[in-house]
Write a protein that holds these residues in place. Structure first.
Motif, PDB file in Angstrom:
ATOM      1  N   LEU A 194      41.265  36.966  42.906  1.00 35.58           N
ATOM      2  CA  LEU A 194      40.625  38.163  43.442  1.00 35.58           C
ATOM      3  C   LEU A 194      39.263  37.835  44.047  1.00 35.58           C
ATOM      4  CD1 LEU A 194      41.538  40.750  40.688  1.00 35.58           C
ATOM      5  CD2 LEU A 194      42.545  40.493  42.950  1.00 35.58           C
ATOM      6  N   ASP A 205      41.609  35.974  51.029  1.00 33.90           N
ATOM      7  CA  ASP A 205      43.045  36.301  51.022  1.00 33.90           C
ATOM      8  C   ASP A 205      43.933  35.150  51.458  1.00 33.90           C
ATOM      9  OD1 ASP A 205      42.901  39.815  51.991  1.00 33.90           O
ATOM     10  OD2 ASP A 205      42.671  38.823  50.054  1.00 33.90           O
ATOM     11  N   ASP A 227      45.517  46.998  48.852  1.00 34.31           N
ATOM     12  CA  ASP A 227      45.692  45.643  48.334  1.00 34.31           C
ATOM     13  C   ASP A 227      47.092  45.068  48.557  1.00 34.31           C
ATOM     14  OD1 ASP A 227      43.083  45.663  47.387  1.00 34.31           O
ATOM     15  OD2 ASP A 227      43.659  46.366  45.399  1.00 34.31           O
TER      16      ASP A 227
END
Length: 179
Positions: free
Chosen positions: A25, A29, A163
């Motif tokens: 997290l 990404d 998300d």
């Protein structure tokens, strides 16, 4: 000699992956796909009508359209399962089913089941909602109505939209659909 670590229980591997997910997290990404590869092909989907590539392309910008399409929902759930977050889609589906329940007795039964499965602390498929949303939901369940889970459902929808949907769109699950 040291024991072969690959023989450890599968649950240990799952815990390791969950631990990695927590640390991811904080990473960009693009590194996620390199650390935890997605399965080569999506799991077998129900005999729903496979969407055209054009229809599947619309899902990039609309989680609502994706969830309303049986094939899209099944694909998305398979993807979420690979990420250990299928409970979000399951909760959303349970809420949709709950809202169309007519009988007050059935509604109360379903409300209790949804609460125990997804909302209460340490629930088997506990969804990630804030304390305020949880408190409002619990208050709404004193007298169950079709809108009892609306706030929680909206929070989970927003979480999936922000998300999960972007990762789904980058996944092999999705790329197979738009070919």
């Amino acid at each position: 000699p040291l024991p072969d670590l690959s023989l450890l229980l599968p649950c240990c591997r799952a815990k390791e992956i969950k631990t990695k997910l927590g640390t991811l997290l904080q990473k960009p990404d693009s590194t996620i796909d390199f650390i935890i590869p997605y399965p080569e092909k999506p799991e077998k989907l129900p005999k729903a009508q496979k969407p055209s590539p054009e229809e599947a392309l619309q899902w990039r910008d609309s989680l609502e359209k994706l969830l309303q399409n049986p094939y899209g929902l099944a694909s998305f759930r398979s993807f979420l399962r690979s990420e250990f977050s299928e409970e979000n889609a399951e909760f959303w589906v349970a809420c949709e089913d709950y809202k169309i329940t007519k009988s007050p007795v059935k509604m109360a039964e379903k409300a209790k089941k949804i609460y125990e499965e997804f909302i209460q602390t340490e629930a088997p498929k506990e969804v990630n909602i804030d304390h305020f949303t949880k408190a409002v939901t619990m208050k709404n369940l004193v007298e169950p109505s079709p809108t009892s889970f609306d706030m929680a459902q909206k929070r989970i929808f927003a979480l999936m939209e922000k998300d999960s949907l972007p990762r789904f769109v980058r996944s092999e699950f999705y790329h197979e659909l738009i070919k």
